[in-house]
Structures are given as C-alpha cells and as structure tokens.
Scaffold this motif. Structure first.
Motif, mmCIF file in Angstrom:
data_model
loop_
_atom_site.group_PDB
_atom_site.id
_atom_site.type_symbol
_atom_site.label_atom_id
_atom_site.label_comp_id
_atom_site.label_asym_id
_atom_site.label_seq_id
_atom_site.Cartn_x
_atom_site.Cartn_y
_atom_site.Cartn_z
ATOM 1 N N ARG A 111 0.827 -1.214 0.000
ATOM 2 C CA ARG A 111 0.000 0.000 0.000
ATOM 3 C C ARG A 111 0.856 1.258 0.000
ATOM 4 O O ARG A 111 0.478 2.275 -0.573
ATOM 5 C CB ARG A 111 -1.003 -0.017 1.162
ATOM 6 N N LEU A 114 2.798 1.831 -3.484
ATOM 7 C CA LEU A 114 1.828 2.348 -4.453
ATOM 8 C C LEU A 114 1.371 3.765 -4.124
ATOM 9 O O LEU A 114 0.730 4.421 -4.960
ATOM 10 C CB LEU A 114 0.644 1.393 -4.572
ATOM 11 N N ASP A 118 -0.437 6.693 -6.345
ATOM 12 C CA ASP A 118 -1.624 7.400 -5.843
ATOM 13 C C ASP A 118 -1.405 8.909 -5.803
ATOM 14 O O ASP A 118 -2.338 9.681 -5.975
ATOM 15 C CB ASP A 118 -1.995 6.914 -4.438
ATOM 16 N N ILE A 126 -4.748 10.606 -8.299
ATOM 17 C CA ILE A 126 -5.114 9.225 -8.642
ATOM 18 C C ILE A 126 -5.734 8.537 -7.432
ATOM 19 O O ILE A 126 -6.761 7.858 -7.543
ATOM 20 C CB ILE A 126 -3.906 8.449 -9.195
ATOM 21 N N GLY A 127 -5.127 8.697 -6.272
ATOM 22 C CA GLY A 127 -5.677 8.090 -5.055
ATOM 23 C C GLY A 127 -7.079 8.570 -4.748
ATOM 24 O O GLY A 127 -7.954 7.782 -4.375
ATOM 25 N N PHE A 130 -9.590 6.994 -7.151
ATOM 26 C CA PHE A 130 -9.880 5.617 -6.742
ATOM 27 C C PHE A 130 -10.791 5.587 -5.521
ATOM 28 O O PHE A 130 -11.698 4.760 -5.429
ATOM 29 C CB PHE A 130 -8.586 4.845 -6.457
ATOM 30 N N SER A 134 -14.790 3.931 -4.901
ATOM 31 C CA SER A 134 -14.684 2.761 -4.034
ATOM 32 C C SER A 134 -15.742 2.827 -2.946
ATOM 33 O O SER A 134 -15.907 3.853 -2.292
ATOM 34 C CB SER A 134 -13.291 2.716 -3.388
ATOM 35 N N ARG A 139 -7.896 3.773 -1.840
ATOM 36 C CA ARG A 139 -7.083 4.266 -2.946
ATOM 37 C C ARG A 139 -6.467 3.050 -3.640
ATOM 38 O O ARG A 139 -6.654 1.920 -3.192
ATOM 39 C CB ARG A 139 -6.039 5.273 -2.451
ATOM 40 N N LEU A 140 -5.723 3.254 -4.709
ATOM 41 C CA LEU A 140 -5.120 2.147 -5.453
ATOM 42 C C LEU A 140 -4.252 1.291 -4.537
ATOM 43 O O LEU A 140 -4.323 0.064 -4.573
ATOM 44 C CB LEU A 140 -4.296 2.683 -6.639
ATOM 45 N N ARG A 143 -6.377 -0.974 -2.427
ATOM 46 C CA ARG A 143 -6.997 -2.066 -3.190
ATOM 47 C C ARG A 143 -5.997 -3.183 -3.469
ATOM 48 O O ARG A 143 -6.307 -4.351 -3.265
ATOM 49 C CB ARG A 143 -7.584 -1.544 -4.500
ATOM 50 N N LEU A 144 -4.821 -2.824 -3.951
ATOM 51 C CA LEU A 144 -3.840 -3.849 -4.290
ATOM 52 C C LEU A 144 -3.166 -4.447 -3.051
ATOM 53 O O LEU A 144 -2.705 -5.579 -3.092
ATOM 54 C CB LEU A 144 -2.795 -3.289 -5.258
#
Length: 152
Positions: A111, A114, A118, A126-127, A130, A134, A139-140, A143-144
């Motif tokens: 997290r 990334l 984000d 970007i974060g 996301f 959601s 945020r990305l 998620r990952l």
C-alpha cells in the motif's frame, strides 16, 4: 493478528488531514536525506546566515532516492507495527487489512509503495479518484494491498 468485525472506513477528508500532518514529517526526512548526502559529497555551503545543501546530478538523485526510501519506510514500518503513522494517530484512524486484522509487512509495503502512484500527478489525484469510486474509500494502494483505513 488482531481481527475486528465492526470496521468503518474513513473518507477523503480525515485521511487528508492525517496526510497533511505526515507531510511535515516527510519534509523533515527530506532535509535529513539532503543534508546527509550533501555532507558525504561535500556539497554543503555555509555562510553567516546558515548552511545550504547545493546538490546537483548524481548526489541529488541519491538524495531523492534516499528520501523516497525513508518516506515509504516511515509509513510502512509504523503502519505494519502500530496500524498508524503519527498523522493517523493524531486524527484517530488506522490502516487494517480488508478483514479488519492488523497489516502484514507485505500488505503495508504494497500500500505504501503504491502511494507513489496514488500521489500522481499531484496531491493524490489518482488516489482520490480511486477513493471516489470505491465503496470502502480505498485508494489504489489499499486495493492492491488488501487494506483499508478505519476509525481507530
């Protein structure tokens, strides 16, 4: 690992406040990295008003990489060990795995690495995008990494 069944995700606002607090620490880490590399490379300029690190080229790149490593390490280690950074602690939120259990080193590292994506193109755009799309405000990186941020 501690697991909680009743977790409530946190939105953009409170997470933004925590990140603003953590940004102060990021700036401190930037100065540590810059002046450490400047002292090793001999690129510190002193005057009667203070000291300045004048880095260019390879020393500047090394300082940038060191700063990114320190910043990611700050988030990764504190969230892995305690579930929160200083900023998250001050606003009473914490990072957990999707099932409410404590982060593993791997989920925390994922997290936080990334976080660099984000943040793009500036100020976590970007974060934020996301998070908007959601249902759990992830945020990305969340998620990952299989994580979310909840009220402590």
């Amino acid at each position: 690992m501690e697991k909680e069944d009743n977790v409530q995700s946190c939105g953009i606002g409170i997470r933004g406040v925590a990140m603003a607090i953590d940004t102060v620490i990021w700036f401190a880490l930037f100065f540590v990295a810059t002046f450490l590399i400047a002292s090793v490379s001999g690129d510190i300029v002193t005057s009667s008003t203070g000291a300045d690190a004048d880095l260019t080229g390879t020393p500047a790149l090394v300082a940038l990489i060191l700063w990114l490593g320190l910043s990611i390490g700050y988030h990764t280690i504190l969230e892995w060990r305690y579930g929160k950074t200083i900023g998250k602690g001050l606003v009473n939120i914490r990072a957990v795995k999707d099932d409410g259990s404590s982060l593993t080193l791997g989920s925390s590292l994922t997290r936080n690495v990334l976080r660099l994506i984000d943040f793009l193109p500036l100020l976590y755009v970007i974060g934020i995008v996301f998070m908007i799309f959601s249902s759990r405000d992830q945020r990305l990186g969340d998620r990952l990494g299989g994580t979310t941020v909840v009220q402590a």
